[in-house]
Design a protein around this motif. Structure first.
Motif, mmCIF file in Angstrom:
data_model
loop_
_atom_site.group_PDB
_atom_site.id
_atom_site.type_symbol
_atom_site.label_atom_id
_atom_site.label_comp_id
_atom_site.label_asym_id
_atom_site.label_seq_id
_atom_site.Cartn_x
_atom_site.Cartn_y
_atom_site.Cartn_z
ATOM 1 N N GLU A 53 15.770 89.253 10.489
ATOM 2 C CA GLU A 53 16.123 88.128 11.338
ATOM 3 C C GLU A 53 17.479 88.181 12.003
ATOM 4 N N VAL A 54 17.567 88.007 13.152
ATOM 5 C CA VAL A 54 18.897 88.180 14.034
ATOM 6 C C VAL A 54 19.315 86.611 14.173
ATOM 7 N N ARG A 55 20.351 86.480 13.919
ATOM 8 C CA ARG A 55 21.126 85.177 14.145
ATOM 9 C C ARG A 55 22.056 85.366 15.502
ATOM 10 N N LEU A 56 21.958 84.184 16.522
ATOM 11 C CA LEU A 56 22.662 84.172 17.501
ATOM 12 C C LEU A 56 23.844 83.218 17.676
ATOM 13 N N HIS A 57 24.875 83.810 18.016
ATOM 14 C CA HIS A 57 26.356 83.323 18.129
ATOM 15 C C HIS A 57 26.876 83.290 19.650
ATOM 16 N N LEU A 58 27.499 82.289 20.042
ATOM 17 C CA LEU A 58 28.278 82.532 21.253
ATOM 18 C C LEU A 58 29.724 83.043 20.934
ATOM 19 N N SER A 59 29.596 84.054 21.650
ATOM 20 C CA SER A 59 31.083 84.872 21.960
ATOM 21 C C SER A 59 32.254 84.214 22.090
ATOM 22 N N SER A 60 33.327 84.692 22.205
ATOM 23 C CA SER A 60 34.567 84.141 22.577
ATOM 24 C C SER A 60 34.609 84.170 24.316
ATOM 25 N N ARG A 61 34.067 84.988 24.695
ATOM 26 C CA ARG A 61 34.054 84.939 26.337
ATOM 27 C C ARG A 61 32.795 84.125 26.689
ATOM 28 N N GLY A 62 31.871 83.644 25.960
ATOM 29 C CA GLY A 62 30.748 82.315 26.006
ATOM 30 C C GLY A 62 31.531 81.066 25.943
ATOM 31 N N HIS A 63 32.454 80.907 25.104
ATOM 32 C CA HIS A 63 33.060 79.623 24.803
ATOM 33 C C HIS A 63 34.156 79.576 25.768
ATOM 34 N N THR A 64 34.869 80.569 26.083
ATOM 35 C CA THR A 64 35.654 80.533 27.521
ATOM 36 C C THR A 64 35.136 80.048 28.655
ATOM 37 N N PHE A 65 33.654 80.589 28.836
ATOM 38 C CA PHE A 65 33.293 80.349 29.971
ATOM 39 C C PHE A 65 32.700 78.789 30.188
ATOM 40 N N LEU A 66 32.165 78.396 28.881
ATOM 41 C CA LEU A 66 31.784 76.973 28.868
ATOM 42 C C LEU A 66 33.148 75.919 29.145
ATOM 43 N N ASP A 67 34.211 76.323 28.371
ATOM 44 C CA ASP A 67 35.478 75.520 28.550
ATOM 45 C C ASP A 67 35.784 75.397 30.088
ATOM 46 N N ASP A 68 35.796 76.548 30.428
ATOM 47 C CA ASP A 68 36.198 76.636 32.061
ATOM 48 C C ASP A 68 35.153 76.011 32.906
ATOM 49 N N LEU A 69 34.060 76.076 32.988
ATOM 50 C CA LEU A 69 33.082 75.415 33.351
ATOM 51 C C LEU A 69 33.183 73.830 33.220
ATOM 52 N N ARG A 70 33.470 73.429 32.198
ATOM 53 C CA ARG A 70 33.767 71.700 32.018
ATOM 54 C C ARG A 70 34.892 71.688 32.550
ATOM 55 N N THR A 71 35.622 72.201 32.666
ATOM 56 C CA THR A 71 37.154 71.747 33.293
ATOM 57 C C THR A 71 36.893 71.658 34.922
ATOM 58 N N ARG A 72 36.229 72.783 35.405
ATOM 59 C CA ARG A 72 35.991 72.702 36.679
ATOM 60 C C ARG A 72 34.997 71.538 37.026
ATOM 61 N N ARG A 73 33.761 71.153 36.349
ATOM 62 C CA ARG A 73 32.951 70.067 36.675
ATOM 63 C C ARG A 73 33.893 68.723 36.394
ATOM 64 N N GLU A 74 34.903 68.587 35.637
ATOM 65 C CA GLU A 74 35.622 67.432 35.382
ATOM 66 C C GLU A 74 36.592 67.252 36.598
ATOM 67 N N GLN A 75 37.074 68.361 37.076
ATOM 68 C CA GLN A 75 37.741 68.385 38.284
ATOM 69 C C GLN A 75 37.107 67.696 39.571
ATOM 70 N N GLU A 76 35.763 68.119 39.612
ATOM 71 C CA GLU A 76 34.850 67.465 40.751
ATOM 72 C C GLU A 76 34.654 66.274 40.422
ATOM 73 N N LEU A 77 34.250 65.833 39.358
ATOM 74 C CA LEU A 77 34.082 64.336 38.948
ATOM 75 C C LEU A 77 35.117 63.449 39.348
ATOM 76 N N HIS A 78 36.462 64.078 38.575
ATOM 77 C CA HIS A 78 37.674 63.062 39.162
ATOM 78 C C HIS A 78 37.916 62.864 40.671
ATOM 79 N N LYS A 79 37.409 63.927 41.417
ATOM 80 C CA LYS A 79 37.493 63.619 42.785
ATOM 81 C C LYS A 79 36.695 62.471 43.286
ATOM 82 N N VAL A 80 35.495 62.220 42.765
ATOM 83 C CA VAL A 80 34.707 61.048 43.135
ATOM 84 C C VAL A 80 35.266 59.892 42.392
#
Length: 144
Positions: free
Chosen positions: A78-105
């Motif tokens: 059995e193989v377990r799947l984990h989000l890597s540190s790069r994956g966490h960073t990507f999601l954090d950055d994406l959330r920040t960018r999405r939040e910035q776009e929402l703040h504009k509205v």
């Protein structure tokens, strides 16, 4: 109205590109973020997909450095799947960018309407979170 709101939200979020991931890959990243160590079969069920298709999807995420595959200590098959540190960073950055776009509205909305929206979204998040948790606890409870 709900459909229109979802579509407009997609347009606003679209300003914050999800590149280099596809929508399906982004969904996998979100699932792994909340279900660390999930196995491939369970992930495939969550995606309503087949294990081979899900495996190929994960192959691309592993190659991009967003996901790590780890052999289970309990069962070497059995193989377990984990989000890597790069994956966490990507999601954090994406959330920040999405939040910035929402703040504009939101900045252009009247204050009272922003407050009402916030209260409604808090209720929505609480209800959706409960439903998702309940479905995770009892996968057979989903309706078609």
């Amino acid at each position: 109205m709900t459909t229109k709101a979802v579509e407009l939200l997609e347009v606003v979020w679209g300003r914050a590109s999800t590149a280099p991931t596809s929508a399906s890959q982004l969904r996998v990243l979100h699932i792994l973020e909340h279900h660390d160590g999930i196995n491939l079969r369970t992930l495939a069920e969550s995606l309503a997909s087949t294990p081979p298709s899900t495996s190929r999807l994960c192959d691309r995420l592993v190659a991009a450095g967003f996901v790590e595959r780890v052999v289970s200590a309990a069962d070497r098959r059995e193989v377990r799947l984990h989000l890597s540190s790069r994956g966490h960073t990507f999601l954090d950055d994406l959330r920040t960018r999405r939040e910035q776009e929402l703040h504009k509205v939101l900045a252009d909305m009247p204050a009272g309407k922003r407050t009402a929206l916030l209260e409604g979204l808090e209720s929505f998040c609480a209800t959706a979170s409960t439903q998702i948790h309940d479905e995770s606890a009892d996968p057979g409870s989903r309706t078609a």
